[in-house]
Scaffold this active site. Structure first.
Site, PDB file in Angstrom:
ATOM      1  N   LYS A 199       0.850  -1.213   0.000  1.00 62.36           N
ATOM      2  CA  LYS A 199       0.000   0.000   0.000  1.00 62.36           C
ATOM      3  C   LYS A 199       0.872   1.244   0.000  1.00 62.36           C
ATOM      4  CE  LYS A 199      -3.981  -2.244   2.076  1.00 62.36           C
ATOM      5  NZ  LYS A 199      -3.350  -3.495   2.541  1.00 62.36           N
ATOM      6  N   ALA A 237       2.382   4.723  -0.376  1.00 61.66           N
ATOM      7  CA  ALA A 237       1.697   6.020  -0.318  1.00 61.66           C
ATOM      8  C   ALA A 237       2.707   7.117  -0.013  1.00 61.66           C
ATOM      9  CB  ALA A 237       0.601   5.980   0.741  1.00 61.66           C
ATOM     10  N   THR A 265      10.461   8.130  -3.232  1.00 60.35           N
ATOM     11  CA  THR A 265      10.481   7.076  -2.202  1.00 60.35           C
ATOM     12  C   THR A 265       9.722   5.846  -2.689  1.00 60.35           C
ATOM     13  OG1 THR A 265      10.486   8.864  -0.589  1.00 60.35           O
ATOM     14  CG2 THR A 265      10.116   6.651   0.262  1.00 60.35           C
ATOM     15  N   SER A 311     -12.250  -2.046   2.356  1.00 64.50           N
ATOM     16  CA  SER A 311     -13.347  -2.877   2.867  1.00 64.50           C
ATOM     17  C   SER A 311     -13.781  -2.572   4.298  1.00 64.50           C
ATOM     18  CB  SER A 311     -12.919  -4.349   2.806  1.00 64.50           C
ATOM     19  OG  SER A 311     -11.789  -4.566   3.638  1.00 64.50           O
ATOM     20  N   GLY A 316     -11.885  -8.752   2.133  1.00 70.61           N
ATOM     21  CA  GLY A 316     -13.024  -8.569   3.038  1.00 70.61           C
ATOM     22  C   GLY A 316     -13.946  -9.776   3.033  1.00 70.61           C
ATOM     23  N   ILE A 317     -13.476 -10.855   2.387  1.00 70.57           N
ATOM     24  CA  ILE A 317     -14.285 -12.077   2.294  1.00 70.57           C
ATOM     25  C   ILE A 317     -14.042 -12.942   3.541  1.00 70.57           C
ATOM     26  CG2 ILE A 317     -14.698 -14.181   0.927  1.00 70.57           C
ATOM     27  CD1 ILE A 317     -15.364 -11.494  -0.552  1.00 70.57           C
ATOM     28  N   SER A 346     -19.082 -15.768  -3.197  1.00 69.97           N
ATOM     29  CA  SER A 346     -19.891 -15.885  -4.415  1.00 69.97           C
ATOM     30  C   SER A 346     -20.576 -14.557  -4.747  1.00 69.97           C
ATOM     31  CB  SER A 346     -20.920 -16.999  -4.264  1.00 69.97           C
ATOM     32  OG  SER A 346     -21.636 -16.834  -3.065  1.00 69.97           O
ATOM     33  N   ARG A 388      -7.648 -14.632   6.889  1.00 71.72           N
ATOM     34  CA  ARG A 388      -7.897 -15.417   8.096  1.00 71.72           C
ATOM     35  C   ARG A 388      -8.769 -16.644   7.880  1.00 71.72           C
ATOM     36  NH1 ARG A 388      -9.553 -10.129  11.326  1.00 71.72           N
ATOM     37  NH2 ARG A 388      -9.907  -9.525   9.163  1.00 71.72           N
TER      38      ARG A 388
HETATM   39  O1  O7E Z   1      -9.660 -10.172   6.500  1.00 74.34           O
HETATM   40  P1  O7E Z   1      -8.712 -11.198   5.963  1.00 74.34           P
HETATM   41  O2  O7E Z   1      -7.967 -11.929   7.036  1.00 74.34           O
HETATM   42  O3  O7E Z   1      -9.344 -12.114   4.957  1.00 74.34           O
HETATM   43  O4  O7E Z   1      -7.540 -10.428   5.189  1.00 74.34           O
HETATM   44  C1  O7E Z   1      -7.798  -9.460   4.230  1.00 74.34           C
HETATM   45  C2  O7E Z   1      -6.512  -9.006   3.579  1.00 74.34           C
HETATM   46  O5  O7E Z   1      -6.814  -8.009   2.602  1.00 74.34           O
HETATM   47  C3  O7E Z   1      -5.520  -8.343   4.532  1.00 74.34           C
HETATM   48  O6  O7E Z   1      -4.215  -8.622   4.044  1.00 74.34           O
HETATM   49  C4  O7E Z   1      -5.804  -6.863   4.393  1.00 74.34           C
HETATM   50  O7  O7E Z   1      -4.664  -6.085   4.653  1.00 74.34           O
HETATM   51  C5  O7E Z   1      -6.222  -6.766   2.943  1.00 74.34           C
HETATM   52  N1  O7E Z   1      -7.176  -5.682   2.602  1.00 74.34           N
HETATM   53  C6  O7E Z   1      -8.369  -5.545   3.245  1.00 74.34           C
HETATM   54  O8  O7E Z   1      -8.736  -6.346   4.111  1.00 74.34           O
HETATM   55  N2  O7E Z   1      -9.201  -4.496   2.927  1.00 74.34           N
HETATM   56  C7  O7E Z   1      -8.901  -3.591   1.967  1.00 74.34           C
HETATM   57  O9  O7E Z   1      -9.692  -2.711   1.691  1.00 74.34           O
HETATM   58  C8  O7E Z   1      -7.695  -3.737   1.264  1.00 74.34           C
HETATM   59  C9  O7E Z   1      -6.886  -4.831   1.556  1.00 74.34           C
HETATM   60  C10 O7E Z   1      -5.849  -5.120   0.669  1.00 74.34           C
HETATM   61  O10 O7E Z   1      -5.548  -6.195   0.231  1.00 74.34           O
HETATM   62  O11 O7E Z   1      -5.263  -4.097   0.218  1.00 74.34           O
HETATM   63  C11 O7E Z   1      -4.752  -4.200  -0.964  1.00 74.34           C
HETATM   64  C12 O7E Z   1      -4.749  -2.858  -1.319  1.00 74.34           C
END
Ligand code: O7E
Length: 211
Positions: free
Chosen positions: A59, A61, A66, A109, A163-164, A172, A186
């Site tokens: 990510k 930013a 840099t 998410s 966010g799944i 799905s 997780r």
């Molecule tokens: O909730 P989990 O355990 O299934 O993990 C979700 C993963 O996606 C985790 O690595 C988290 O940092 C990432 N993620 C989000 O959960 N929400 C977001 O909006 C964005 C990410 C992500 O992957 O960012 C990529 C930009």
């Protein structure tokens, strides 16, 4: 179609989970926890063991210079894609894209995303359509937003949705709404049987996606 978010610290644990589930996933996403816990070389190690593509979810930013300094090392370590924040502006995003494939964040998410990031989605989509990244991040927790983003995004740009599972999103539903990949952490790596957890999610989405 499934991207494993491998957010564990330990190298041995990460490699074991990755090998256990590789049959059911398309790519592995490495975030700060694993890089801090195991070092940057984990990227090359995971690639070698699984032959899957690796997304470095840093990510980024920062200012262009840099971002460029960081990206050079991370692509050099074997990352196939780097995730960058869009809100820092086009110059910072392009500094990474000049060195390799990128994924841009257009929405996130978690609940806090509604405060500052998600209100700017239209601008981020516009920027993505201009820059043409490999993909964008959209919230798996909000399928209606995936649909909104899909309708406005150039067809060839993929949508990746975290966010799944643990955050409440359903695999799905995200795919039906237009996601090309779902990102799962997780629900797989914290499961007693990661392989079985990955297989179940794979079965849930396999009829819906081609990737
Ligand atoms: O909730 P989990 O355990 O299934 O993990 C979700 C993963 O996606 C985790 O690595 C988290 O940092 C990432 N993620 C989000 O959960 N929400 C977001 O909006 C964005 C990410 C992500 O992957 O960012 C990529 C930009």
């Amino acid at each position: 179609m499934i991207i494993l978010a491998l957010d564990v610290y330990e190298k041995d644990k990460a490699l074991k989970i990755a090998e256990d589930v590789k049959e059911y996933i398309s790519m592995i996403k490495v975030n700060w926890p694993l890089i801090i816990g195991s070092g940057l070389d984990i990227i090359g190690e995971l690639k070698k063991r699984t032959r899957l593509k690796i997304i470095a979810d840093l990510k980024l930013a920062d200012i262009p210079n840099t971002n460029r300094l960081i990206a050079k090392k991370v692509y050099g370590a074997g990352a196939d894609y780097i995730i960058v924040h869009s809100f820092v502006g086009k110059d910072s995003v392009l500094a990474v894209k000049e060195l390799g494939e990128i994924i841009m964040i257009v929405e996130m998410s978690h609940p806090g995303a509604l405060e500052f990031i998600n209100p700017l989605t239209d601008k981020f989509i516009e920027m993505a359509n201009e820059i043409q990244p490999f993909g964008v991040i959209a919230p798996g927790t909000r399928p209606e937003r995936i649909k909104y983003i899909r309708e406005r995004l150039n067809e060839e740009i993929r949508i990746l949705t975290p966010g799944i599972g643990a955050q409440g999103g359903k695999a799905s539903e995200a795919i039906k709404a237009g996601a090309d990949y779902i990102i799962v952490g997780r629900s797989i790596y914290s499961s007693e049987n990661p392989r079985e957890a990955a297989r179940r999610i794979y079965e849930e989405v396999k009829g819906w996606s081609s990737e």
